[in-house]
Write an enzyme that holds these catalytic residues in place. Sequence first.
Site, PDB file in Angstrom:
ATOM      1  N   THR A  87     -38.470 -58.445  12.974  1.00 22.03           N
ATOM      2  CA  THR A  87     -37.813 -59.957  12.909  1.00 22.03           C
ATOM      3  C   THR A  87     -37.018 -60.229  13.882  1.00 22.03           C
ATOM      4  O   THR A  87     -36.194 -59.609  14.060  1.00 22.03           O
ATOM      5  CB  THR A  87     -37.700 -60.106  11.542  1.00 22.03           C
ATOM      6  OG1 THR A  87     -38.762 -59.877  10.697  1.00 22.03           O
ATOM      7  CG2 THR A  87     -37.544 -61.755  11.266  1.00 22.03           C
ATOM      8  N   SER A 105     -35.956 -62.976  17.426  1.00 16.65           N
ATOM      9  CA  SER A 105     -36.512 -63.612  18.767  1.00 16.65           C
ATOM     10  C   SER A 105     -37.014 -62.567  19.672  1.00 16.65           C
ATOM     11  O   SER A 105     -38.151 -62.761  20.183  1.00 16.65           O
ATOM     12  CB  SER A 105     -35.578 -64.307  19.518  1.00 16.65           C
ATOM     13  OG  SER A 105     -34.285 -63.854  19.626  1.00 16.65           O
ATOM     14  N   ASP A 150     -28.509 -56.765  15.778  1.00 16.18           N
ATOM     15  CA  ASP A 150     -27.390 -57.773  16.045  1.00 16.18           C
ATOM     16  C   ASP A 150     -26.475 -56.991  16.739  1.00 16.18           C
ATOM     17  O   ASP A 150     -25.602 -57.573  17.564  1.00 16.18           O
ATOM     18  CB  ASP A 150     -27.065 -58.452  14.799  1.00 16.18           C
ATOM     19  CG  ASP A 150     -28.078 -59.196  14.353  1.00 16.18           C
ATOM     20  OD1 ASP A 150     -28.639 -60.035  15.103  1.00 16.18           O
ATOM     21  OD2 ASP A 150     -28.488 -59.009  13.183  1.00 16.18           O
ATOM     22  N   GLY A 175     -29.426 -60.725  11.212  1.00 17.23           N
ATOM     23  CA  GLY A 175     -29.011 -61.952  11.768  1.00 17.23           C
ATOM     24  C   GLY A 175     -30.082 -62.963  11.377  1.00 17.23           C
ATOM     25  O   GLY A 175     -29.804 -64.365  11.092  1.00 17.23           O
ATOM     26  N   GLY A 176     -31.198 -62.555  11.242  1.00 13.59           N
ATOM     27  CA  GLY A 176     -32.457 -63.373  10.962  1.00 13.59           C
ATOM     28  C   GLY A 176     -32.764 -63.565   9.276  1.00 13.59           C
ATOM     29  O   GLY A 176     -33.863 -64.059   8.959  1.00 13.59           O
ATOM     30  N   GLU A 234     -36.709 -55.272   6.507  1.00 12.29           N
ATOM     31  CA  GLU A 234     -36.451 -54.402   7.782  1.00 12.29           C
ATOM     32  C   GLU A 234     -36.291 -53.003   7.259  1.00 12.29           C
ATOM     33  O   GLU A 234     -36.624 -51.918   7.871  1.00 12.29           O
ATOM     34  CB  GLU A 234     -35.616 -55.330   8.657  1.00 12.29           C
ATOM     35  CG  GLU A 234     -35.986 -56.376   9.405  1.00 12.29           C
ATOM     36  CD  GLU A 234     -34.914 -57.104   9.961  1.00 12.29           C
ATOM     37  OE1 GLU A 234     -33.633 -57.065   9.757  1.00 12.29           O
ATOM     38  OE2 GLU A 234     -35.269 -57.913  10.997  1.00 12.29           O
TER      39      GLU A 234
END
Length: 223
Positions: free
Chosen positions: A28, A30, A88, A100-101, A107
């Site tokens: 997950t 960007s 991160d 961070g997401g 995860e």
Amino acid sequence: MTPDELKIAVARAALPHVIEGELLGVGTGSTANHFIDLLASEQLRISGAVASSEASAARLRGHGITVLTLDEVIASGRRIPVYVDGADEIDPGLHLIKGGGGALTREKIVAAASDCFVCIADDSKCVEVMGRFPLPIEVIPMAAGLVARALARLGGIPKLREGFVTDNGNIILDVAGLKISDPVAFESELDHLTGTVTNGLFARRRADLALVSSAAGVRTLRA
Ligand code: 5RP
């Protein structure tokens, strides 16, 4: 190179680690989003993906990629040979801070179910000692105060991620002020805090491989 170009470069470098015809764990964020888009545009044929968030599952499906639940995979007796995800922070031992997401719990689950964790990141994520990035912790909502107090006793400065609810219906506390010199021990210590679901330290199940992009290219780090 722009930050986005660095993410695309490292996402592309992960493509040779995808085993065609097999299942793939997909992370997950960007960087993972770029990886998903490249997976589709380069027409890599996997038999299905297990996603670490609803957002990644939707993106995969949007490209026509079959998304399976982890239980479907386990019930069929199959394995996830490779999991590709961002981070991160990455320390020299390939221990990670993730979340961070806000997808840290799923995860960690997909990473635990996978044979090989390939972490993809640009070199701004590499640190000698983790803790510069506030450590995300997923917490059961009613335990927010209790967990925050315990984290403060451990030397952290917890802050509620405002307006954010995880895919599992919980909250995130982002913990600043930490200097994580023994990630394996600290992960275990955090695991014992009643009311936490998952902490964002990926130390016991660290990355097996990190692909790190910089203006000079993509380098491979191994655990
Ligand atoms: C999401 C994560 C991400 O992998 C991490 O936040 C990195 O994200 P990005 O690729 O956007 O920098 O752990 O929960």
